[in-house]
Design a protein around this motif. Structure first.
Motif, PDB file in Angstrom:
ATOM      1  N   SER A 139       0.845  -1.193   0.000  1.00  0.00           N
ATOM      2  CA  SER A 139       0.000   0.000   0.000  1.00  0.00           C
ATOM      3  C   SER A 139       0.880   1.242   0.000  1.00  0.00           C
ATOM      4  O   SER A 139       1.726   1.397   0.890  1.00  0.00           O
ATOM      5  CB  SER A 139      -0.913   0.007   1.233  1.00  0.00           C
ATOM      6  OG  SER A 139      -1.731  -1.148   1.276  1.00  0.00           O
ATOM      7  N   ALA A 177       3.143  -1.309   4.098  1.00  0.00           N
ATOM      8  CA  ALA A 177       2.592   0.039   3.939  1.00  0.00           C
ATOM      9  C   ALA A 177       3.725   1.049   3.887  1.00  0.00           C
ATOM     10  O   ALA A 177       4.543   1.122   4.817  1.00  0.00           O
ATOM     11  CB  ALA A 177       1.643   0.372   5.086  1.00  0.00           C
ATOM     12  N   ILE A 190      -4.476   1.312   8.242  1.00  0.00           N
ATOM     13  CA  ILE A 190      -3.766   0.641   7.141  1.00  0.00           C
ATOM     14  C   ILE A 190      -2.320   0.364   7.556  1.00  0.00           C
ATOM     15  O   ILE A 190      -1.882  -0.790   7.514  1.00  0.00           O
ATOM     16  CB  ILE A 190      -3.868   1.456   5.839  1.00  0.00           C
ATOM     17  CG1 ILE A 190      -5.325   1.473   5.360  1.00  0.00           C
ATOM     18  CG2 ILE A 190      -2.959   0.863   4.755  1.00  0.00           C
ATOM     19  CD1 ILE A 190      -5.571   2.274   4.114  1.00  0.00           C
ATOM     20  N   SER A 194      -0.735  -3.431   8.876  1.00  0.00           N
ATOM     21  CA  SER A 194       0.214  -3.995   7.917  1.00  0.00           C
ATOM     22  C   SER A 194       1.399  -4.631   8.649  1.00  0.00           C
ATOM     23  O   SER A 194       1.760  -4.209   9.747  1.00  0.00           O
ATOM     24  CB  SER A 194       0.715  -2.905   6.960  1.00  0.00           C
ATOM     25  OG  SER A 194      -0.354  -2.419   6.162  1.00  0.00           O
TER      26      SER A 194
END
Length: 532
Positions: A139, A177, A190, A194
């Motif tokens: 990400s 991430a 997020i 991660s």
């Protein structure tokens, strides 16, 4: 060679007309792709660069291996809606340090990288691909969170993003991430969920509530850096695993993380040094007629995408409107089902069911090439068991556990769309050619059905039938169905993973087969009850 010689004549009038129509569609689609590539527009792109930041696709280009391809997914998401084309996020498959990864990158030039309903659907689709194919998920985070005016469509289903991250991790699929800017409120989870997190000095801002909300809720005075800056998270909270000095350093660290993952493919390895097809991919432009009522031979497509144009056809004399057989594509074994004359009869359905069972026995992925108007109708065919034979094919598709890839070449109508593994049947990947159409049936047929029903209703009531109104209704319905069955309309709603240039079909399918081989490929042990 196991396939018949090609009879395509690029000099013929029919071929030229079809190729010209395909090129015109490609120009139109390129124009829509350009909107996604432009992000939020020149003003916001320039502002982003002036701040010393890279664009989403620039970050991806530096992350993946030099000169390696990036298979972008759903680039036309949100097309035809109130939201920008591309939905403010870039997703796709790229190779990082020799490892195929799913990459999700927020585009902060589009409404600050906020997530609208189509951003969410596109991101969730990327998560599904990572989980199904056991590919690491990277990400590239810079988002202002939910698009507040549409929060009612984002907030509740958006929880799946966090669920997916934890499920990926639990399945042993790495999540990484790289935080390039804001990752606030729900977005803070997020990096929080991660496996590996990189933050950038004086750039990354990760907190559940920003300074204004903290002030309102608790009366505490704070600023972005002390509340959720990269240095605080690296030194104090421990949320940051790596502390980067700038974006290029963050991308370097991200590549290093992937290099250390020891993530290996669990499926079959491709055969090296595979022979190219014996026929020119350029000729794919003119194989599908502009008028989809005219049939075409899918063997001509197969001959231009499989290795050495070598195709071993299965049951060629039985159920001949469905072509089935075995090939290799970029060195990966594949079973192919391709519609030859549109309609699926009982014989084609039974042939497909047997072929799918054999592919599962051999742990071989399946490639579906769509050009079908559906299953045959009429009294004779009903008496011969069309429903149970069509159901047999759909049963086999639904319960097959080898990976499926679908390419919509032409028509994909009615239950034939299901039998050929449409979106509802969860193919690992589904792409469309610009010539594709998909709907419950063709516009003229649907309008005709409604007209017949209306005429019968008028007769039953003893009323005169309004022919002029009927003609206007039929024209309106045909236009509506035509517009709603176009590939850009379907792609905008994520009913496919993208519209591809026919000449790129071999490359796209090869990349998908390689991605699929990251996970084990195991056929089904059993199927549902086949009504005989």
């Amino acid at each position: 060679m196991s396939t018949s010689a090609s009879i395509v004549d690029p000099r013929s009038a029919d071929y030229g007309a079809a190729a010209d129509a395909m090129r015109a569609r490609l120009v139109e689609i390129d124009g829509e792709h350009a909107k996604a590539l432009a992000g939020g527009g020149e003003k916001y792109v320039r502002r982003h660069h002036d701040r010393g930041k890279l664009l989403a696709r620039e970050r991806i280009e530096l992350l993946i291996d030099p000169d390696s391809p990036f298979l972008e997914l759903s680039p036309l998401a949100a097309w035809g809606t109130e939201f920008p084309v591309g939905a403010g996020v870039v997703t796709g498959i790229g190779v990082v340090e020799g490892v195929e990864c799913v990459i999700v990158a927020n585009d902060p030039t589009v409404r600050g990288g906020t997530s609208n309903p189509w951003t969410l659907r596109k991101s969730l689709r990327a998560n599904d691909i990572a989980l199904q194919n056991r590919m690491p998920l990277i990400s590239l985070v810079e988002s202002g969170g939910a698009d507040l005016p549409t929060q009612k469509e984002v907030f509740i289903p958006g929880g799946r993003l966090f669920r997916d991250l934890t499920r990926l991790s639990a399945a042993g699929i790495p999540t990484v991430a790289l935080v390039f800017g804001n990752s606030t409120a729900g977005g803070a989870y997020i990096p929080g969920m991660s496996d590996h997190v990189v933050m950038i000095k004086e750039r990354s801002k990760v907190f559940l509530a920003g300074p204004p909300l903290v002030k309102m809720a608790t009366g505490e005075e704070s600023d972005d850096e002390t509340l959720g800056g990269a240095e605080m998270h690296a030194r104090t909270s421990g949320l940051a695993d790596y502390f980067a000095v700038d974006e290029h350093d963050a991308l370097r660290i991200g590549r290093s993380i992937v290099r250390r993952l020891n993530h290996r493919k669990q499926g079959p390895a491709a055969v090296p040094n595979v022979p190219e097809p014996r026929y020119d991919a350029e000729e794919l432009l003119g194989i599908v007629p502009d008028d989809l009522k005219r049939p075409f031979d899918p063997r001509e497509v197969i001959a231009r995408i499989v290795d050495d144009s070598d195709f071993d056809e299965f049951k060629p004399l039985y159920g001949s409107s469905l072509v089935t057989g075995w090939a290799q594509l970029h060195g990966f074994p594949v079973g192919i089902l391709a519609n030859a004359r549109g309609v699926l009869f009982s014989e084609e359905s039974q042939k497909a069911a047997q072929f799918i069972q054999l592919a599962n026995r051999a742990n071989t992925p399946l490639l579906f090439l769509h050009n079908t108007t559906g299953y045959m109708v009429g009294r004779e065919y009903e008496e011969r068991g069309m429903i149970k034979h069509g159901a047999m094919m759909i049963n086999a598709v639904a319960n097959s556990t080898v990976p499926h890839i679908s390419i919509l070449l032409g028509a994909s109508y009615g239950a034939g769309h299901y039998g050929m593994c449409g979106r509802a049947f969860d193919p690992r990947f589904l792409f469309a050619w610009p010539s594709a159409r998909s709907a419950v049936m063709g516009g003229a047929q649907l309008a005709g059905v409604i007209s017949i029903v209306g005429r019968a209703a008028a007769e039953a009531r003893g009323q005169a039938f309004d022919e002029a109104a009927d003609a206007a209704m039929r024209a309106a319905i045909e236009n509506q169905i035509e517009a709603e069955s176009l590939p850009m309309f379907l792609s905008g709603r994520l009913y496919d993973d993208g519209i591809i240039d026919p000449r790129d079909t071999r490359t796209v399918v090869g990349m998908c087969l390689s991605a699929i081989a990251t996970a084990p490929i195991e056929g089904a042990d059993g199927f549902g009850v086949f009504r005989m």
